[in-house]
Design a protein around this motif. Structure first.
Motif, PDB file in Angstrom:
ATOM      1  N   VAL A 115       0.794  -1.311   0.055  1.00  0.00           N
ATOM      2  CA  VAL A 115       0.007  -0.114   0.007  1.00  0.00           C
ATOM      3  C   VAL A 115       0.762   1.324  -0.078  1.00  0.00           C
ATOM      4  CG1 VAL A 115      -1.545   1.319   1.389  1.00  0.00           C
ATOM      5  CG2 VAL A 115      -1.948  -0.947   0.872  1.00  0.00           C
ATOM      6  N   GLU A 116       1.812   1.134   0.770  1.00  0.00           N
ATOM      7  CA  GLU A 116       2.832   2.210   0.888  1.00  0.00           C
ATOM      8  C   GLU A 116       3.557   2.679  -0.640  1.00  0.00           C
ATOM      9  OE1 GLU A 116       5.925   1.347   3.455  1.00  0.00           O
ATOM     10  OE2 GLU A 116       4.690   1.619   5.372  1.00  0.00           O
ATOM     11  N   THR A 117       3.362   1.654  -1.589  1.00  0.00           N
ATOM     12  CA  THR A 117       3.941   2.035  -2.972  1.00  0.00           C
ATOM     13  C   THR A 117       2.776   2.285  -3.800  1.00  0.00           C
ATOM     14  OG1 THR A 117       3.770  -0.205  -3.374  1.00  0.00           O
ATOM     15  CG2 THR A 117       5.751   0.436  -2.538  1.00  0.00           C
ATOM     16  N   GLY A 118       1.429   2.397  -3.297  1.00  0.00           N
ATOM     17  CA  GLY A 118       0.260   2.681  -4.113  1.00  0.00           C
ATOM     18  C   GLY A 118      -0.254   1.456  -4.862  1.00  0.00           C
ATOM     19  N   LEU A 119       0.378   0.115  -4.351  1.00  0.00           N
ATOM     20  CA  LEU A 119      -0.546  -1.101  -4.813  1.00  0.00           C
ATOM     21  C   LEU A 119      -1.491  -1.555  -3.778  1.00  0.00           C
ATOM     22  CD1 LEU A 119       0.632  -2.637  -7.416  1.00  0.00           C
ATOM     23  CD2 LEU A 119       1.882  -4.083  -6.011  1.00  0.00           C
ATOM     24  N   THR A 120      -2.693  -1.339  -3.980  1.00  0.00           N
ATOM     25  CA  THR A 120      -3.874  -1.510  -3.325  1.00  0.00           C
ATOM     26  C   THR A 120      -4.340  -2.786  -3.643  1.00  0.00           C
ATOM     27  OG1 THR A 120      -5.324  -0.290  -4.771  1.00  0.00           O
ATOM     28  CG2 THR A 120      -4.313   0.903  -2.966  1.00  0.00           C
ATOM     29  N   TYR A 121      -4.998  -3.413  -2.674  1.00  0.00           N
ATOM     30  CA  TYR A 121      -5.651  -4.736  -3.066  1.00  0.00           C
ATOM     31  C   TYR A 121      -7.261  -4.833  -2.488  1.00  0.00           C
ATOM     32  CZ  TYR A 121      -4.549  -5.125   1.969  1.00  0.00           C
ATOM     33  OH  TYR A 121      -4.343  -4.931   3.233  1.00  0.00           O
ATOM     34  N   ALA A 122      -7.750  -6.033  -2.735  1.00  0.00           N
ATOM     35  CA  ALA A 122      -8.976  -6.174  -2.201  1.00  0.00           C
ATOM     36  C   ALA A 122      -9.117  -6.859  -1.049  1.00  0.00           C
ATOM     37  CB  ALA A 122     -10.118  -6.717  -3.503  1.00  0.00           C
ATOM     38  N   GLY A 123      -8.178  -7.871  -0.708  1.00  0.00           N
ATOM     39  CA  GLY A 123      -8.434  -8.586   0.501  1.00  0.00           C
ATOM     40  C   GLY A 123      -7.101  -9.478   0.657  1.00  0.00           C
ATOM     41  N   ALA A 124      -6.904  -9.939   1.908  1.00  0.00           N
ATOM     42  CA  ALA A 124      -5.861 -10.677   2.248  1.00  0.00           C
ATOM     43  C   ALA A 124      -6.125 -11.646   3.257  1.00  0.00           C
ATOM     44  CB  ALA A 124      -4.570  -9.563   2.610  1.00  0.00           C
TER      45      ALA A 124
END
Length: 690
Positions: free
Chosen positions: A34-43
């Motif tokens: 997330v810090e690099t801008g790479l978001t996601y839906a779930g983990a």
């Protein structure tokens, strides 16, 4: 949007570390993405004895491009200032724009960062995570520099989507990421490739590995309870042991055995503790008798003889363990019956409690004297309380407690019964340690309560006397827990007594004149924490602690609960605002005039019906509140106070306190003083927030 699958495969990870490690892996990787801008839906994260696994769904294929403008110095600023700005922004002079505003021509750095592919970012984040993983303990192996809890053997790292999957290019200390993993150490089918999480989980199960710790625990409990039920028995619940055993196996195989006849006479707690601590066995009891008659062990392998060989080996080891326990038990019983528990107490003179507070025997003498003093307060027989205090810690010298310290107190009860001591004394041996935590049962038997209070108060006053108080988060002698124990003993048993007086008696044993007020403040702080779970605000407790009798904890809590309930009503909440308005006007007038308006309000100077009505309401409230407070009927007192809300509101709506007529003004200020005095009978409302 691709999905990410990570597996870190190693030698066996200690069970106690697995759950935390899985969550750490999830947090470190997802935060890094997330810090690099790479978001996601779930983990979701998983753990087994040999692997940590993370699956991240709905990941961006690449991080977004970023364009940032950063304002710098003026173009004619000193060269060093401009150089520092360019260096900080990471740009050259040519990459800056000049813009003119009211302050002159200013440099603006234009920082453009192109997006990066997900694989590149994942590799970077995962390597950092692996190299800086927060294991409680870690090791190095071979010639590499990598540290891990146990030797790391392989890394699986895949990005997959509808078009297929790709290995994330990554190498850490010579371990290159791939798409291959292994199943069960003994029953697996060797290494195999996977294409994504669903494929991974399914192939693991075919290779005798259940990935989910929760599923392994559920399987163990289901199979264990089913096997016990078939024989008319039941498994003793132990959530901690279940979680630990689920972390010891990848493919749980439940086996049930019987305890040998020579050991069935041991106390059930001894059997349970010995099997749990030494061999991670679940105890199986006969519900009709409560006797422990069997055990459940969980193997990590299926065998051709259905576990017969495993059970035989476990039975052999268990018999040796239980033979030791039976020896301790029989030897301790002999001492208790022939020499009495006092023989063990005498041995404690050679055991140091604290170098500034003497031996355990010295401490027992103090507790015994204090228990005798406390006994009348709790309705206990003073002789029994003193007797119980003198033997309550005797089992610390027993062989069984030396082997199993967690059985202290409980074994004391067994040995006191064997020695023929009174039932109340035996109960106090077990119960005087309680309560140990916020959810622990609280003793209610008078003798047990007396000894439990004496034990905890001696601990607190002793360490206060030598200035070993808790600081910050450090509390090496568990003094916060001891104070909470005292509070719960007082409240659950409805004890009414001056804590300062009792603390003074406890301090005397340490040769101190008593910093009791300081210790009382510590109790008040613990009380706020305790009552927070009831939803009682800290300022409400402060309001009642400011009243007389604040060392009677039962009184304080009764007042706090009544005030909290009153404030939850509309009249109660609005009354506080009316009180504060009256108090503020009065305080300002007294400061301005240099006098105290505290008496002399007379209804004959009232000019409005609302003013007259307030006089009548205050008369009625005073007639109710004072006797109610004396009778400790705080609910009635505060309800009567809340009834003042309407007449106070009406008064402020109808009159101007600071009238031009000085006689009327003084009378109204004295009337406000009556409001303050009446309300302050129940609590110091000035301490309430809002």
């Amino acid at each position: 949007m691709p999905d990410l699958l990570i597996e870190l495969f190693s030698e066996e990870i200690p069970a106690r570390m697995q759950g935390r490690a899985a969550e750490d892996l999830k947090k470190l990787v997802t935060d890094g993405l997330v810090e690099t801008g790479l978001t996601y839906a779930g983990a979701a994260a998983f753990s087994t004895p040999r692997r940590l696994t993370l699956t991240v769904s709905g990941l961006l294929a690449a991080s977004p491009a970023i364009r940032e403008e950063r304002r710098g110095p003026k173009v004619d600023a000193p060269a060093k200032a401009i150089e520092g700005f360019l260096r900080g922004a990471g740009v050259s002079r040519e990459q800056c724009e000049e813009r003119t505003d009211k302050k002159g021509t200013v440099l603006f750095a234009i920082i453009e960062k192109p997006g990066r592919p997900a694989a590149e970012i994942v590799a970077e984040v995962l390597e950092k995570t692996i190299r800086n993983f927060p294991w409680p303990k870690s090791m190095r192996w071979g010639a590499g520099s990598l540290r891990w809890v146990r030797p790391l053997q392989s890394i699986l790292c895949l990005l997959s989507d509808d078009g297929g999957s790709e290995i994330v290019p990554l190498s850490v200390d010579g371990i290159t990421a791939g798409r291959s993993t292994q199943g069960h150490r003994f029953m697996g089918n060797g290494a195999f490739d996977v294409s994504g999480f669903d494929d991974y989980e399914a192939k693991l199960k075919r290779s005798k590995v259940i990935l989910s710790a929760r599923e392994r625990a559920d399987t163990i409990w289901h199979d264990a309870t089913t096997a016990a039920f078939a024989q008319g028995l039941e498994v003793v619940e132990d959530a901690g042991l279940l979680a630990e055993v689920a972390g010891l196996v990848e493919w749980p195989v439940v086996l049930m055995g019987k305890i040998g006849a020579p050991f069935l006479g041991l106390p059930p707690e001894v059997l349970q503790t010995s099997m749990k601590e030494h061999q991670k066995f679940f105890s199986v009891k006969n519900p009709a008798t409560g006797r422990i008659e069997g055990f459940v062990t969980v193997a990590n392998i299926e065998t051709s003889d259905d576990g017969a060989t495993i059970l035989a080996g476990n039975n052999k080891v268990l018999s040796a363990r239980l033979s030791d326990a039976r020896f301790f038990w029989e030897n301790d019983l002999r001492v208790a019956k022939t020499d009495g528990l006092e023989a063990w107490t005498e041995r404690l003179s050679n055991v140091t409690f604290h170098n500034k507070l003497g031996s355990q025997k010295d401490r027992i003498e103090r507790i015994a004297a204090l228990a005798r003093e406390i006994a009348p307060m709790v309705g206990a027989d003073a002789d029994l309380a003193e007797q119980a205090a003198r033997v309550a810690k005797a089992d610390l010298s027993s062989e069984m407690v030396f082997e199993f310290p967690e059985l202290q107190g409980l074994m004391g009860r067994y040995y006191a019964d064997a020695a023929g001591l009174p039932t109340e004394v035996a109960a106090a041996c077990q119960e005087h340690y309680s309560p140990l935590g916020p959810s622990d049962d609280v003793p209610t038997a008078p003798v047990s309560v007396a000894v439990a209070l004496a034990d905890k108060l001696d601990t607190l006053t002793g360490f206060w006397a030598i200035d070993e108080k808790p600081t910050g988060s450090k509390d090496p002698f568990a003094l916060r827990r001891a104070a909470l124990g005292v509070i719960r003993l007082v409240l659950v048993n409805g004890l009414k007594a001056s804590l300062v007086t009792t603390l003074g008696k406890a301090f005397t044993a340490h040769g101190e004149n008593a910093p009791a007020d300081d210790l009382l403040s510590f109790f008040h702080d613990r009380l706020k924490v305790h009552l927070k779970d009831e939803g009682i605000r800290h300022d409400v407790i402060d309001a009642v602690l400011a009243m007389p009798g604040n060392d009677d904890l039962s009184l304080v809590v009764a007042r706090a609960r009544a005030l909290s309930e009153t404030l939850s009503t509309e009249d109660g909440a609005n009354l506080v605002q009316g009180f504060k308005r009256a108090n503020n006007i009065l305080t300002q007038a007294e400061e301005k005039d240099g006098v105290e308006y505290s008496f002399g309000a007379d209804v004959k100077f009232a000019e409005t019906d609302e003013e007259t009505a307030l006089f009548a309401a205050l008369d009625a409230a005073d007639a109710t509140i004072k006797p109610a407070m004396q009778a400790e009927d705080f609910g009635k007192a505060m309800s009567s106070m809340a009834n003042l809300r309407a007449p106070i509101d009406a008064f402020f709506n109808a009159v101007q306190v600071n009238s031009d007529n000085q006689v009327v003004r003084r009378n109204r200020l004295n009337l406000l003083s009556r409001i303050r005095t009446t309300c302050l009978q129940v609590a110091d409302l000035t301490r309430l927030e809002g």
